[in-house]
Design a protein around this motif. Structure first.
Motif, PDB file in Angstrom:
ATOM      1  N   PRO A 147     -27.626   7.939  26.914  1.00 31.71           N
ATOM      2  CA  PRO A 147     -28.520   7.223  27.845  1.00 31.71           C
ATOM      3  C   PRO A 147     -28.287   5.719  27.843  1.00 31.71           C
ATOM      4  CG  PRO A 147     -29.748   8.891  26.648  1.00 31.71           C
ATOM      5  CD  PRO A 147     -28.394   8.833  26.012  1.00 31.71           C
ATOM      6  N   VAL A 148     -28.068   5.139  26.666  1.00 30.03           N
ATOM      7  CA  VAL A 148     -27.795   3.695  26.600  1.00 30.03           C
ATOM      8  C   VAL A 148     -26.476   3.379  27.300  1.00 30.03           C
ATOM      9  CG1 VAL A 148     -27.267   1.764  25.056  1.00 30.03           C
ATOM     10  CG2 VAL A 148     -29.132   3.339  24.504  1.00 30.03           C
ATOM     11  N   ALA A 149     -25.465   4.222  27.055  1.00 28.74           N
ATOM     12  CA  ALA A 149     -24.170   4.020  27.712  1.00 28.74           C
ATOM     13  C   ALA A 149     -24.314   4.096  29.228  1.00 28.74           C
ATOM     14  CB  ALA A 149     -23.166   5.060  27.221  1.00 28.74           C
ATOM     15  N   ILE A 150     -25.151   5.009  29.711  1.00 32.94           N
ATOM     16  CA  ILE A 150     -25.374   5.149  31.155  1.00 32.94           C
ATOM     17  C   ILE A 150     -25.997   3.874  31.719  1.00 32.94           C
ATOM     18  CG2 ILE A 150     -26.799   6.333  32.868  1.00 32.94           C
ATOM     19  CD1 ILE A 150     -26.335   8.909  31.283  1.00 32.94           C
ATOM     20  N   VAL A 151     -27.042   3.357  31.061  1.00 31.91           N
ATOM     21  CA  VAL A 151     -27.712   2.138  31.534  1.00 31.91           C
ATOM     22  C   VAL A 151     -26.743   0.965  31.547  1.00 31.91           C
ATOM     23  CG1 VAL A 151     -29.520   0.461  31.014  1.00 31.91           C
ATOM     24  CG2 VAL A 151     -29.994   2.911  30.796  1.00 31.91           C
ATOM     25  N   MET A 152     -25.964   0.824  30.466  1.00 27.36           N
ATOM     26  CA  MET A 152     -25.017  -0.288  30.376  1.00 27.36           C
ATOM     27  C   MET A 152     -23.924  -0.171  31.436  1.00 27.36           C
ATOM     28  SD  MET A 152     -25.994  -2.422  28.065  1.00 27.36           S
ATOM     29  CE  MET A 152     -27.653  -2.023  28.677  1.00 27.36           C
ATOM     30  N   ARG A 153     -23.519   1.053  31.714  1.00 36.35           N
ATOM     31  CA  ARG A 153     -22.472   1.250  32.721  1.00 36.35           C
ATOM     32  C   ARG A 153     -22.982   0.889  34.113  1.00 36.35           C
ATOM     33  NH1 ARG A 153     -17.272   0.597  32.596  1.00 36.35           N
ATOM     34  NH2 ARG A 153     -16.043   2.188  33.637  1.00 36.35           N
ATOM     35  N   VAL A 154     -24.250   1.201  34.391  1.00 34.04           N
ATOM     36  CA  VAL A 154     -24.850   0.829  35.679  1.00 34.04           C
ATOM     37  C   VAL A 154     -24.946  -0.687  35.792  1.00 34.04           C
ATOM     38  CG1 VAL A 154     -26.938   0.923  37.078  1.00 34.04           C
ATOM     39  CG2 VAL A 154     -26.119   2.991  35.950  1.00 34.04           C
ATOM     40  N   ILE A 155     -25.407  -1.349  34.734  1.00 35.40           N
ATOM     41  CA  ILE A 155     -25.516  -2.816  34.756  1.00 35.40           C
ATOM     42  C   ILE A 155     -24.147  -3.458  34.912  1.00 35.40           C
ATOM     43  CG2 ILE A 155     -26.161  -4.851  33.398  1.00 35.40           C
ATOM     44  CD1 ILE A 155     -28.389  -3.170  32.144  1.00 35.40           C
ATOM     45  N   ALA A 156     -23.150  -2.911  34.188  1.00 41.52           N
ATOM     46  CA  ALA A 156     -21.790  -3.436  34.306  1.00 41.52           C
ATOM     47  C   ALA A 156     -21.277  -3.293  35.736  1.00 41.52           C
ATOM     48  CB  ALA A 156     -20.859  -2.715  33.339  1.00 41.52           C
ATOM     49  N   GLY A 157     -21.577  -2.166  36.366  1.00 41.52           N
ATOM     50  CA  GLY A 157     -21.180  -1.979  37.754  1.00 41.52           C
ATOM     51  C   GLY A 157     -21.895  -2.944  38.682  1.00 41.52           C
ATOM     52  N   LEU A 158     -23.177  -3.165  38.412  1.00 41.07           N
ATOM     53  CA  LEU A 158     -23.968  -4.092  39.232  1.00 41.07           C
ATOM     54  C   LEU A 158     -23.340  -5.479  39.247  1.00 41.07           C
ATOM     55  CD1 LEU A 158     -26.749  -4.394  40.781  1.00 41.07           C
ATOM     56  CD2 LEU A 158     -27.648  -5.240  38.614  1.00 41.07           C
ATOM     57  N   VAL A 159     -23.029  -6.005  38.061  1.00 42.78           N
ATOM     58  CA  VAL A 159     -22.486  -7.371  37.995  1.00 42.78           C
ATOM     59  C   VAL A 159     -21.010  -7.422  38.373  1.00 42.78           C
ATOM     60  CG1 VAL A 159     -24.178  -8.103  36.292  1.00 42.78           C
ATOM     61  CG2 VAL A 159     -21.995  -7.178  35.513  1.00 42.78           C
ATOM     62  N   SER A 160     -20.337  -6.252  38.366  1.00 44.21           N
ATOM     63  CA  SER A 160     -18.930  -6.245  38.776  1.00 44.21           C
ATOM     64  C   SER A 160     -18.773  -6.573  40.255  1.00 44.21           C
ATOM     65  CB  SER A 160     -18.305  -4.877  38.500  1.00 44.21           C
ATOM     66  OG  SER A 160     -18.743  -3.906  39.444  1.00 44.21           O
ATOM     67  N   ALA A 161     -19.858  -6.446  41.016  1.00 48.33           N
ATOM     68  CA  ALA A 161     -19.807  -6.750  42.444  1.00 48.33           C
ATOM     69  C   ALA A 161     -19.610  -8.232  42.698  1.00 48.33           C
ATOM     70  CB  ALA A 161     -21.096  -6.277  43.121  1.00 48.33           C
ATOM     71  N   VAL A 162     -19.887  -9.065  41.709  1.00 48.47           N
ATOM     72  CA  VAL A 162     -19.783 -10.514  41.919  1.00 48.47           C
ATOM     73  C   VAL A 162     -18.348 -10.924  42.250  1.00 48.47           C
ATOM     74  CG1 VAL A 162     -20.029 -12.772  40.842  1.00 48.47           C
ATOM     75  CG2 VAL A 162     -21.839 -11.073  40.595  1.00 48.47           C
ATOM     76  N   PRO A 163     -17.379 -10.740  41.341  1.00 50.32           N
ATOM     77  CA  PRO A 163     -16.027 -11.155  41.720  1.00 50.32           C
ATOM     78  C   PRO A 163     -15.442 -10.318  42.844  1.00 50.32           C
ATOM     79  CG  PRO A 163     -15.971  -9.961  39.646  1.00 50.32           C
ATOM     80  CD  PRO A 163     -17.418 -10.189  39.970  1.00 50.32           C
ATOM     81  N   GLY A 164     -15.736  -9.025  42.833  1.00 51.29           N
ATOM     82  CA  GLY A 164     -15.150  -8.150  43.837  1.00 51.29           C
ATOM     83  C   GLY A 164     -15.541  -8.491  45.257  1.00 51.29           C
ATOM     84  N   ASN A 165     -16.677  -9.171  45.433  1.00 50.64           N
ATOM     85  CA  ASN A 165     -17.181  -9.411  46.780  1.00 50.64           C
ATOM     86  C   ASN A 165     -17.357 -10.872  47.153  1.00 50.64           C
ATOM     87  OD1 ASN A 165     -17.990  -6.590  47.957  1.00 50.64           O
ATOM     88  ND2 ASN A 165     -18.652  -6.558  45.831  1.00 50.64           N
TER      89      ASN A 165
END
Length: 512
Positions: A147-165
């Protein structure tokens, strides 16, 4: 004490002249209606007039940030293949947790962050994105909890949108139309190399170390990049102009406010108007909608290949780490796009010599080349692999060569279409890119969930034929854009307004 400009008994025209002279000393000027202050075109503080070394440092670093974060997205597939045994879950669910959730988080980020940077700036978000990505990787690697890995992976994906976009928006801030050809190209190459490096690196780390080391290594790299990001500059010109003019207004009474089409909104206004701008562009702009469809499907191929490549090449006798090395062929293809960028430069220089304006459609040659090559190379790959081809007379190198052309065409399509958005929407390029990024992240997250079932159920040949058929349909888009793109842009509210903004702010898109 106020400046002499405040003396009210002087003639108004004299005060106006004094004000103009004072503004020119700061490389500023009044707009024709004298209601606002804007840049002079040779203002050294305007991002497009920054020293070359400064532009190179900032651009290279944000492209490196995008490369590493993108690599972390495709690295999830290999990590999931081993982590599922530790967490005792199935392959599809593990892929969902480590790949799909990251990309779904990225979808949400594409809606929030790009319009935020247009209103509040870019630098802080780059730093926040890098730092949070580093923290998420550390937590995923150290904590033994799915569950912690899932939450962290979602947050990592959320902030990954910054450089990508928003890298596209930063490039538009720093470079004119001609220079953007190469800047967008290097950004696209960096992003695509990230997609390619992720599966290779993670497959070997998982094979020789442990899946947790995938995240430890990314955390180390992201930590270094975070420190370096503190030395870049804010590049949103409207915010820089506002800050500079506000300093002058505190010193001298009577100076008008800065011409800022991105004025700081209230949070309510931001939520109502700016947050949903990417959705407006996606639903209301035919160019943005079409580009979103093409880029989303085309770039999702890389995520499909992270699952499909082991299936295809293990059937030829390769191990999973060896199969991941076939991504190097795609990486080699990305480098070939440099020749097309040279062609773009020749076309632009030819128009300049003739005194003709540079249109976004003048840079679509690469799309006309890349689209048919993608279709041909996918048909080639699909019909030279097992189970149809089992004969040793056709070795593994034959389908692998086609991947070079896949890499070339992916980079061409990605570079040209993102560049077309940047050139067409200028000040709104970050929001337009966000609309593309949202749909791209959505499809990229969904495709890996059914790739194994698709290739096992239909067979690798027929599965690849479906993808090749879709790519063949996309070949109709280049002539449509070349013939009707300018007409569509002129009817676009956002595209037309963004060009008007450039003119009003004294920033010609052809200027350095």
């Amino acid at each position: 004490m106020k400046s002499p400009l405040d003396i009210t008994d002087e003639p108004r025209f004299y005060l106006q002249e004094q004000m103009q002279e004072h503004l020119r000393d700061h490389y500023l000027e009044l707009t024709p209606d004298t209601k606002f202050v804007r840049w002079l075109r040779d203002n050294p503080r305007h991002p497009r007039n920054w020293p070359t070394n400064r532009k190179i440092y900032d651009t290279a670093l944000i492209c490196l940030l995008d490369l590493v974060i993108t690599a972390s997205s495709t690295a999830g597939a290999a990590a999931a293949s081993q982590a599922r045994h530790e967490y005792k879950v199935g392959h599809t669910f593990a892929t969902f947790c480590f790949v799909t959730l990251f990309l779904l988080g990225q979808c949400v980020g594409t809606i929030v962050f790009p319009p935020w940077t247009e209103s509040f700036g870019r630098k802080k978000l780059y730093i926040i994105s890098s730092a949070l990505s580093c923290a998420c990787c550390i937590v995923i690697g150290t904590v033994n909890s799915l569950p912690v890995a899932i939450v962290m992976r979602v947050i990592a994906g959320l902030v990954s949108a910054v450089p990508g976009n928003i890298v596209g928006g930063s490039i538009e801030d720093l470079f004119n139309s001609q220079a953007r050809v190469w800047a967008i190209y290097w950004w696209t190459v960096a992003s695509n190399i990230g997609l390619i490096v992720g599966p290779i690196m993670s497959s070997h780390i998982v094979a020789y170390l442990n899946w947790r080391w995938v995240f430890y290594i990314y955390a180390i790299v992201m930590g270094i990049i975070t420190g370096l990001l503190f030395f870049i500059r804010e590049s949103r010109s409207s915010l820089l102009l506002t800050a500079e003019v506000e300093v002058l207004r505190r010193q001298i009474e009577g100076i008008p406010p800065a011409l800022n089409h991105d004025h700081m909104p209230t949070m309510r206004t931001f939520m109502k108007e700016h947050l949903f701008r990417p959705a407006q562009l996606f639903c209301g702009e035919p160019i943005v909608f079409t580009i979103s469809m093409i880029i989303s499907v085309v770039m999702s191929l890389i995520y499909m290949f992270t699952e499909a490549m082991p299936i295809v090449y293990q059937s030829m006798g390769f191990t999973r780490p060896q199969a991941s090395l076939m991504f190097l062929a795609i990486g080699l293809g990305t480098c070939l796009s440099a020749f097309t960028r040279m062609l773009d430069s020749q076309i632009i220089n030819k128009r300049r010599r003739k005194g003709l304006p540079i249109r976004p459609e003048d840079k679509l040659v690469g799309l006309g080349i890349g689209a048919p090559i993608l279709a041909i190379s996918l048909w080639w790959f699909g019909w030279t692999i097992p189970p149809l081809i089992q004969s040793p007379s056709i070795p593994w190198i034959v389908p692998t060569v086609s991947l070079i052309f896949v890499g070339f065409s992916l980079t061409e399509i990605d570079t040209v279409l993102y560049g077309y958005i940047s050139d067409s929407y200028l000040s709104y390029s970050a929001s337009a890119t966000a609309a593309v990024g949202f749909f791209r992240g959505l499809l990229s997250g969904v495709f890996p969930l059914f790739t194994k079932q698709m290739f096992h159920g239909l067979g690798s040949n027929f599965a690849m034929s479906i993808l090749a058929g879709v790519a063949t349909v996309f070949c109709i888009v280049p002539p449509l854009f070349l013939c009707y793109g300018e007409r569509i842009r002129r009817r676009s509210r956002f595209a037309a307004y963004s060009w008007e903004i450039q003119s009003e702010m004294g920033k010609d898109d052809s200027d350095l």
